[in-house]
Write a protein that holds these residues in place. Sequence first.
Motif, PDB file in Angstrom:
ATOM      1  N   SER A  11     -63.379 -29.224   1.850  1.00  0.00           N
ATOM      2  CA  SER A  11     -63.344 -29.017   0.475  1.00  0.00           C
ATOM      3  C   SER A  11     -64.545 -29.447  -0.254  1.00  0.00           C
ATOM      4  O   SER A  11     -65.137 -28.863  -1.126  1.00  0.00           O
ATOM      5  CB  SER A  11     -62.141 -29.532  -0.020  1.00  0.00           C
ATOM      6  OG  SER A  11     -60.759 -28.970   0.685  1.00  0.00           O
ATOM      7  N   HIS A  72     -66.306 -17.613   5.007  1.00  0.00           N
ATOM      8  CA  HIS A  72     -65.844 -17.135   3.863  1.00  0.00           C
ATOM      9  C   HIS A  72     -66.840 -18.266   2.897  1.00  0.00           C
ATOM     10  O   HIS A  72     -67.768 -18.625   3.298  1.00  0.00           O
ATOM     11  CB  HIS A  72     -64.514 -17.345   3.446  1.00  0.00           C
ATOM     12  CG  HIS A  72     -64.112 -18.994   3.452  1.00  0.00           C
ATOM     13  ND1 HIS A  72     -64.303 -19.757   4.416  1.00  0.00           N
ATOM     14  CD2 HIS A  72     -63.320 -19.589   2.659  1.00  0.00           C
ATOM     15  CE1 HIS A  72     -63.846 -21.138   4.305  1.00  0.00           C
ATOM     16  NE2 HIS A  72     -63.368 -20.989   3.039  1.00  0.00           N
ATOM     17  N   ASP A  76     -67.219 -25.181  -0.373  1.00  0.00           N
ATOM     18  CA  ASP A  76     -67.699 -26.040   0.544  1.00  0.00           C
ATOM     19  C   ASP A  76     -68.189 -25.669   1.872  1.00  0.00           C
ATOM     20  O   ASP A  76     -68.671 -26.214   2.719  1.00  0.00           O
ATOM     21  CB  ASP A  76     -66.320 -27.021   0.923  1.00  0.00           C
ATOM     22  CG  ASP A  76     -65.155 -26.239   1.484  1.00  0.00           C
ATOM     23  OD1 ASP A  76     -65.009 -25.193   0.817  1.00  0.00           O
ATOM     24  OD2 ASP A  76     -64.610 -26.525   2.405  1.00  0.00           O
ATOM     25  N   HIS A  77     -68.475 -24.308   1.671  1.00  0.00           N
ATOM     26  CA  HIS A  77     -68.798 -23.406   3.184  1.00  0.00           C
ATOM     27  C   HIS A  77     -70.352 -22.755   2.563  1.00  0.00           C
ATOM     28  O   HIS A  77     -70.995 -22.200   3.660  1.00  0.00           O
ATOM     29  CB  HIS A  77     -67.968 -22.379   3.705  1.00  0.00           C
ATOM     30  CG  HIS A  77     -66.691 -23.003   4.172  1.00  0.00           C
ATOM     31  ND1 HIS A  77     -66.429 -23.359   5.319  1.00  0.00           N
ATOM     32  CD2 HIS A  77     -65.771 -23.660   3.352  1.00  0.00           C
ATOM     33  CE1 HIS A  77     -65.319 -23.937   5.541  1.00  0.00           C
ATOM     34  NE2 HIS A  77     -64.822 -24.130   4.317  1.00  0.00           N
ATOM     35  N   ASP A 178     -59.978 -23.226   8.035  1.00  0.00           N
ATOM     36  CA  ASP A 178     -59.490 -22.725   6.792  1.00  0.00           C
ATOM     37  C   ASP A 178     -58.540 -21.618   6.787  1.00  0.00           C
ATOM     38  O   ASP A 178     -58.612 -20.587   6.485  1.00  0.00           O
ATOM     39  CB  ASP A 178     -60.826 -22.376   5.836  1.00  0.00           C
ATOM     40  CG  ASP A 178     -61.796 -23.360   5.224  1.00  0.00           C
ATOM     41  OD1 ASP A 178     -62.267 -24.013   6.173  1.00  0.00           O
ATOM     42  OD2 ASP A 178     -61.698 -23.847   4.225  1.00  0.00           O
ATOM     43  N   HIS A 220     -54.637 -24.576   4.210  1.00  0.00           N
ATOM     44  CA  HIS A 220     -54.856 -25.301   5.389  1.00  0.00           C
ATOM     45  C   HIS A 220     -53.942 -25.649   6.337  1.00  0.00           C
ATOM     46  O   HIS A 220     -52.645 -25.810   5.885  1.00  0.00           O
ATOM     47  CB  HIS A 220     -55.729 -26.485   4.929  1.00  0.00           C
ATOM     48  CG  HIS A 220     -57.075 -26.240   4.121  1.00  0.00           C
ATOM     49  ND1 HIS A 220     -58.181 -25.905   4.915  1.00  0.00           N
ATOM     50  CD2 HIS A 220     -57.189 -26.115   2.927  1.00  0.00           C
ATOM     51  CE1 HIS A 220     -58.941 -25.440   3.931  1.00  0.00           C
ATOM     52  NE2 HIS A 220     -58.435 -25.657   2.827  1.00  0.00           N
ATOM     53  N   HIS A 242     -62.534 -29.746   9.537  1.00  0.00           N
ATOM     54  CA  HIS A 242     -62.123 -29.799   8.128  1.00  0.00           C
ATOM     55  C   HIS A 242     -61.214 -30.940   7.516  1.00  0.00           C
ATOM     56  O   HIS A 242     -60.178 -30.704   7.128  1.00  0.00           O
ATOM     57  CB  HIS A 242     -61.418 -28.637   7.881  1.00  0.00           C
ATOM     58  CG  HIS A 242     -61.570 -27.982   6.616  1.00  0.00           C
ATOM     59  ND1 HIS A 242     -60.919 -28.431   5.448  1.00  0.00           N
ATOM     60  CD2 HIS A 242     -62.439 -26.946   5.923  1.00  0.00           C
ATOM     61  CE1 HIS A 242     -61.160 -27.415   4.301  1.00  0.00           C
ATOM     62  NE2 HIS A 242     -62.480 -26.657   4.572  1.00  0.00           N
TER      63      HIS A 242
HETATM   64 ZN   LIG Z   1     -63.089 -25.404   3.481  1.00  0.00          ZN
END
Ligand SMILES: [Zn+2]
Length: 278
Positions: A11, A72, A76-77, A178, A220, A242
């Motif tokens: 996140s 995705h 945060d990615h 995720d 999540h 994560h």
């Molecule tokens: Zn994430």
Amino acid sequence: MKLRFWGVRGSFAMSGKEFLRYGGNTTCVELLAASGQRLVIDLGTGATELAKQLMATEFARGKGELQVVLSHTHLDHIQGLPFFTPFFVEGNRIHIHGADPAGTSLERTLQNQLAPYYSPLEGLENLAAEVSIQPFQPGDKLQLGVFKVSTAAVPHATMWTTAFRIEAEGKVVTFLSDVEYPDPTAPDPAAVGLALGADLLIHDAMHADEEYGMRRGWGHSPVAAGVTVAEAAMVKRLALTHHSPDATDDQIDGMVERAQASTKVPLFGAAEGAYLDV
Ligand SMILES: [Zn+2]
């Protein structure tokens, strides 16, 4: 095949002494084949550290080539993308593969991130390196150098993300981050299929099991969901990742210990650090 976690936080990035052992950077995983070819999963803030290492190699001279797959485009990615220094060297070739988000395209989404109101880069076309954006449909199989990548859509709150099964040099790594299954206590057939017999399953473990009730619907998994998939898929090892931005090193240790006591599958909490042998 070797693998290194450059970012394991979920996140948003964290700093502070309570986060030093597992690390505060968001998702970025590097797979390194014996041939020297690399495949990177996601460009979270951890990618900025990977970038420093790459810039000590042919990437500093504009001779690097890199394949990236994106699960995705939640921030945060992809937040490391505007700060990924190999993009700023002419001659480097970087291929970004990902599914088009609903209602738009992958390219438009990444362009938006570099729009002037977010970034002084003002667009992918201003990156010196040759950057190709290559959309795929979930379910597609990609051959990226030595890496054979199977893709599948998995549920992530109101949307979905892409999970990966990556095969190279006789080893299998499955990446399922995720993700929140409709029933986290039942093995999800698509997830189990992707992870079947994997040498390493990297699974979302954002929520402590006892907290999951309050966090249901956020997209999540509780720790136990990864264990359920790992057991059903008979994986050799499970990496929990994560990590919640609220989870301190000591709290993650506790979650990992409780998970270890619940299963025979060898498992560990993913941490920024050294290369692992897969
Ligand atoms: Zn994430």
